[in-house]
Design a protein around this motif. Structure first.
Motif, mmCIF file in Angstrom:
data_model
loop_
_atom_site.group_PDB
_atom_site.id
_atom_site.type_symbol
_atom_site.label_atom_id
_atom_site.label_comp_id
_atom_site.label_asym_id
_atom_site.label_seq_id
_atom_site.Cartn_x
_atom_site.Cartn_y
_atom_site.Cartn_z
ATOM 1 N N LEU A 172 -4.488 11.460 1.585
ATOM 2 C CA LEU A 172 -3.202 10.627 1.575
ATOM 3 C C LEU A 172 -2.918 9.403 0.597
ATOM 4 C CD1 LEU A 172 -0.556 12.460 0.238
ATOM 5 C CD2 LEU A 172 0.160 10.767 2.797
ATOM 6 N N VAL A 173 -3.691 9.143 -0.941
ATOM 7 C CA VAL A 173 -2.844 8.176 -1.239
ATOM 8 C C VAL A 173 -1.762 8.032 -1.942
ATOM 9 C CG1 VAL A 173 -3.729 6.624 -3.417
ATOM 10 C CG2 VAL A 173 -5.120 8.732 -2.008
ATOM 11 N N MET A 174 -0.809 6.767 -1.271
ATOM 12 C CA MET A 174 0.943 7.247 -1.545
ATOM 13 C C MET A 174 0.716 5.506 -2.453
ATOM 14 S SD MET A 174 1.650 7.569 2.318
ATOM 15 C CE MET A 174 -0.082 7.177 2.808
ATOM 16 N N VAL A 175 1.790 5.779 -3.159
ATOM 17 C CA VAL A 175 2.431 4.081 -4.272
ATOM 18 C C VAL A 175 3.768 4.567 -3.664
ATOM 19 C CG1 VAL A 175 0.510 4.703 -5.819
ATOM 20 C CG2 VAL A 175 2.681 6.334 -5.856
ATOM 21 N N GLN A 176 4.121 3.103 -3.501
ATOM 22 C CA GLN A 176 5.983 2.844 -3.427
ATOM 23 C C GLN A 176 6.537 2.156 -4.616
ATOM 24 O OE1 GLN A 176 4.102 0.037 -0.030
ATOM 25 N NE2 GLN A 176 4.628 1.559 1.197
ATOM 26 N N CYS A 177 7.942 2.486 -3.934
ATOM 27 C CA CYS A 177 8.995 2.029 -5.337
ATOM 28 C C CYS A 177 9.924 1.866 -4.647
ATOM 29 C CB CYS A 177 8.911 2.731 -6.251
ATOM 30 S SG CYS A 177 9.448 2.481 -8.301
ATOM 31 N N SER A 178 11.036 1.037 -5.716
ATOM 32 C CA SER A 178 12.513 0.579 -4.875
ATOM 33 C C SER A 178 13.584 1.473 -6.048
ATOM 34 C CB SER A 178 13.069 -0.854 -4.423
ATOM 35 O OG SER A 178 12.821 -1.249 -5.908
ATOM 36 N N ALA A 226 7.253 6.476 -3.502
ATOM 37 C CA ALA A 226 7.295 6.958 -5.180
ATOM 38 C C ALA A 226 6.629 8.353 -5.435
ATOM 39 C CB ALA A 226 6.643 6.196 -5.821
ATOM 40 N N GLY A 227 5.557 8.507 -5.184
ATOM 41 C CA GLY A 227 4.785 9.314 -5.411
ATOM 42 C C GLY A 227 3.162 9.476 -4.478
ATOM 43 N N TYR A 228 2.679 10.858 -5.249
ATOM 44 C CA TYR A 228 1.021 10.950 -3.585
ATOM 45 C C TYR A 228 0.465 11.568 -4.285
ATOM 46 C CZ TYR A 228 2.762 15.204 -2.527
ATOM 47 O OH TYR A 228 3.784 16.875 -3.192
ATOM 48 N N PRO A 258 0.761 -2.476 -3.313
ATOM 49 C CA PRO A 258 -0.092 -1.926 -2.792
ATOM 50 C C PRO A 258 -0.653 -0.487 -2.925
ATOM 51 C CG PRO A 258 0.671 -2.209 -1.109
ATOM 52 C CD PRO A 258 1.338 -2.892 -1.950
ATOM 53 N N VAL A 259 -2.170 -0.189 -2.911
ATOM 54 C CA VAL A 259 -1.809 1.348 -2.850
ATOM 55 C C VAL A 259 -2.072 1.646 -1.381
ATOM 56 C CG1 VAL A 259 -2.745 3.326 -3.420
ATOM 57 C CG2 VAL A 259 -2.282 1.734 -5.220
ATOM 58 N N VAL A 260 -1.740 3.021 -0.356
ATOM 59 C CA VAL A 260 -1.757 2.625 1.091
ATOM 60 C C VAL A 260 -3.296 4.749 1.228
ATOM 61 C CG1 VAL A 260 -0.901 3.616 2.638
ATOM 62 C CG2 VAL A 260 0.366 1.936 1.383
ATOM 63 N N ILE A 261 -3.452 4.687 1.598
ATOM 64 C CA ILE A 261 -4.872 5.313 1.934
ATOM 65 C C ILE A 261 -5.096 5.464 3.178
ATOM 66 C CG2 ILE A 261 -6.979 6.306 2.003
ATOM 67 C CD1 ILE A 261 -7.716 3.775 -0.337
ATOM 68 N N ARG A 262 -4.808 6.844 3.572
ATOM 69 C CA ARG A 262 -4.537 7.717 4.602
ATOM 70 C C ARG A 262 -5.032 8.416 4.916
ATOM 71 N NH1 ARG A 262 0.412 7.189 8.157
ATOM 72 N NH2 ARG A 262 -0.716 7.911 9.610
ATOM 73 N N VAL A 268 -12.562 7.418 -2.232
ATOM 74 C CA VAL A 268 -11.005 6.938 -2.554
ATOM 75 C C VAL A 268 -10.631 5.455 -3.126
ATOM 76 C CG1 VAL A 268 -10.393 6.917 0.258
ATOM 77 C CG2 VAL A 268 -8.776 8.462 -1.528
ATOM 78 N N THR A 269 -11.044 4.747 -2.671
ATOM 79 C CA THR A 269 -10.794 3.562 -2.102
ATOM 80 C C THR A 269 -11.094 2.944 -4.477
ATOM 81 O OG1 THR A 269 -11.462 2.705 -0.304
ATOM 82 C CG2 THR A 269 -11.550 0.869 -1.716
ATOM 83 N N GLU A 270 -11.797 3.889 -5.076
ATOM 84 C CA GLU A 270 -12.317 3.208 -6.141
ATOM 85 C C GLU A 270 -10.864 4.149 -6.860
ATOM 86 O OE1 GLU A 270 -15.806 4.883 -7.333
ATOM 87 O OE2 GLU A 270 -16.982 3.207 -6.234
ATOM 88 N N ILE A 271 -10.314 4.303 -6.176
ATOM 89 C CA ILE A 271 -9.585 5.478 -7.548
ATOM 90 C C ILE A 271 -7.839 4.836 -7.595
ATOM 91 C CG2 ILE A 271 -7.643 8.143 -7.347
ATOM 92 C CD1 ILE A 271 -10.752 9.496 -6.630
ATOM 93 N N ALA A 272 -8.001 4.074 -5.733
ATOM 94 C CA ALA A 272 -6.808 3.453 -5.808
ATOM 95 C C ALA A 272 -6.785 2.629 -6.531
ATOM 96 C CB ALA A 272 -6.535 3.398 -4.211
#
Length: 137
Positions: free
Chosen positions: A4-10, A91-93, A124-128, A104-108
């Motif tokens: 799961l690759v996640m991006v954040q936003c406010s 914000a999205g995933y 930051p882009v979060v990878i789990r 997956v780190t390259e993609i992030a």
């Protein structure tokens, strides 16, 4: 393995993307928004072509959030909108099926290259890894 690759936003970021700049982020021009969507579309196309894309979604602004929790009395407490102390939310995933954590780190790292106006905050882009149930407990 799936990740799961996640991006954040406010909420302030969503407002800035609607052209309403604030102390947190400058107003985005329509061209800025179009460039972001074009970048994300190209990224998703590449991931689909490589067979790594399982799912990808952007989420609506945090003000449209509903939170359901338990109160001290054990009854449901329903709150519309994010809690006041919450700054960043999902914000999205992407759900990606990649050969390795390095891939997956390259993609992030590519996600971090998404165009945005000067002065916009960077998250930051979060990878789990997604638990497939095979891990030893």
């Amino acid at each position: 393995m799936k990740y799961l690759v996640m991006v954040q936003c406010s909420q302030a970021d969503y407002e800035a993307m609607q052209g309403k700049g604030n102390e947190h982020s400058p107003a985005w021009a329509q061209e800025d928004v179009q460039a972001m969507y074009a970048f994300m579309g190209a990224l998703n196309d590449d991931l689909a072509e490589s067979g790594e894309l399982v799912d990808a979604r952007g989420l609506t602004e945090p003000s449209r959030t509903r939170t359901v929790g338990l109160g001290d009395d054990g009854r449901s407490v329903i709150t519309d909108g994010p809690y006041g102390e919450t700054k960043e939310l999902l914000a999205g995933y992407w759900v990606l099926d990649c050969a390795s954590l390095d891939r997956v780190t390259e993609i992030a790292e590519r996600v971090l290259q998404c165009p945005q106006p000067a002065g916009a905050p960077s998250y930051p882009v979060v990878i789990r890894p997604v638990d497939d149930g095979s891990a030893d407990v």
